[in-house]
Design a protein around this motif. Sequence first.
Motif, PDB file in Angstrom:
ATOM      1  N   ILE A   2       0.833  -1.201   0.000  1.00 54.62           N
ATOM      2  CA  ILE A   2       0.000   0.000   0.000  1.00 54.62           C
ATOM      3  C   ILE A   2       0.868   1.250   0.000  1.00 54.62           C
ATOM      4  O   ILE A   2       0.721   2.135  -0.841  1.00 54.62           O
ATOM      5  CB  ILE A   2      -0.945   0.015   1.213  1.00 54.62           C
ATOM      6  N   ILE A  60      -3.641  -6.788  -1.948  1.00 52.90           N
ATOM      7  CA  ILE A  60      -2.896  -5.811  -1.180  1.00 52.90           C
ATOM      8  C   ILE A  60      -2.082  -6.500  -0.086  1.00 52.90           C
ATOM      9  O   ILE A  60      -2.554  -7.419   0.580  1.00 52.90           O
ATOM     10  CB  ILE A  60      -3.854  -4.787  -0.535  1.00 52.90           C
ATOM     11  N   SER A 105      -0.128  -5.406   3.384  1.00 57.76           N
ATOM     12  CA  SER A 105       0.002  -4.244   4.262  1.00 57.76           C
ATOM     13  C   SER A 105       0.452  -4.644   5.653  1.00 57.76           C
ATOM     14  O   SER A 105       0.321  -5.801   6.061  1.00 57.76           O
ATOM     15  CB  SER A 105      -1.338  -3.493   4.363  1.00 57.76           C
ATOM     16  N   ALA A 159     -10.181  -4.362  -4.385  1.00 59.35           N
ATOM     17  CA  ALA A 159      -9.072  -5.307  -4.247  1.00 59.35           C
ATOM     18  C   ALA A 159      -9.624  -6.704  -3.990  1.00 59.35           C
ATOM     19  O   ALA A 159     -10.614  -6.875  -3.281  1.00 59.35           O
ATOM     20  CB  ALA A 159      -8.155  -4.883  -3.099  1.00 59.35           C
ATOM     21  N   ALA A 175      -5.991  -0.765   4.052  1.00 61.04           N
ATOM     22  CA  ALA A 175      -6.453  -2.047   3.517  1.00 61.04           C
ATOM     23  C   ALA A 175      -7.963  -2.038   3.326  1.00 61.04           C
ATOM     24  O   ALA A 175      -8.487  -2.554   2.338  1.00 61.04           O
ATOM     25  CB  ALA A 175      -6.044  -3.180   4.464  1.00 61.04           C
ATOM     26  N   TYR A 230      -6.493  -8.998   0.841  1.00 58.49           N
ATOM     27  CA  TYR A 230      -5.320  -8.344   1.399  1.00 58.49           C
ATOM     28  C   TYR A 230      -4.636  -9.289   2.379  1.00 58.49           C
ATOM     29  O   TYR A 230      -5.262 -10.130   3.007  1.00 58.49           O
ATOM     30  CB  TYR A 230      -5.681  -7.013   2.073  1.00 58.49           C
ATOM     31  N   ALA A 261      -8.747  -0.226   0.271  1.00 58.61           N
ATOM     32  CA  ALA A 261      -8.412  -1.036  -0.894  1.00 58.61           C
ATOM     33  C   ALA A 261      -9.524  -2.013  -1.220  1.00 58.61           C
ATOM     34  O   ALA A 261      -9.880  -2.207  -2.388  1.00 58.61           O
ATOM     35  CB  ALA A 261      -7.101  -1.780  -0.636  1.00 58.61           C
TER      36      ALA A 261
END
Length: 245
Positions: free
Chosen positions: A56, A81, A83, A99, A91, A102, A94
């Motif tokens: 990120i 992602i 993170s 996304a 996150a 994550y 995202a």
Amino acid sequence: MHSILIVEDERWVRTALRKTIEKTGLPFKVVHELTNGVEAVDWLSHNEADMVLTDIRMPVMDGLALIEEIQRRKHMIQVVIVSGHDDFSYAQQAIRLGAFDYLLKPVETESMAACLHKWLEEQEREKVGKQENLPLDLKEISSIERVIRHIDSLSVPDLTMTEAAAMVHLNPSYFCKLFKQQTNINFTDYMTSVRMKEATRLLEKTSLRISEIAERLGYADLAYFSNTFKKSVKVTPSEYRKLKP
């Protein structure tokens, strides 16, 4: 083999991610590594990948901006992602931006394997759906199931009905009716039940204060969180923590 593009500004993290992917034993290979979002956008203009695994926080263009740029350019690529714990709010953003998943640093082999398995399963479902030319009603059922899988995959469920409907390209009002028809529970109640399940887990497995758990689950009002928890679990959060084994 399915191809992965890694976008991460720290070299040692890129190396660790590549080795973790290899350890899963799944049919994925890292085809390229880049240090920021701008480099990734340029690379994707002339190359292809099935998945982008991106940090990120990066210089020049961060992971959130990269997701938006990928969507704007209509690249058919899933973005995962990566993170740190301190980036949790990023996150969440995202996920709202679309996304696929994550992962928290340091990424363990088990977490990576679960993410890649989920990607493979979704690709297979889409493949079967195209082959069978699903009628509209079954496509709608598949859309609701996709939203449910997405919600259940979130460590902290935070998704509005409008965002959920947008994920599957449905009108929010129509999505609401479909969700209730498919699950026998409305979307808001389902989200609450998932949040309360996560609340019980956090009360059992962590030493977080109740106010911290409430905030983590998106409840700004501690009293409202406690009342919601009691309505769902029949005891208050503090009572539940005392009763846990």
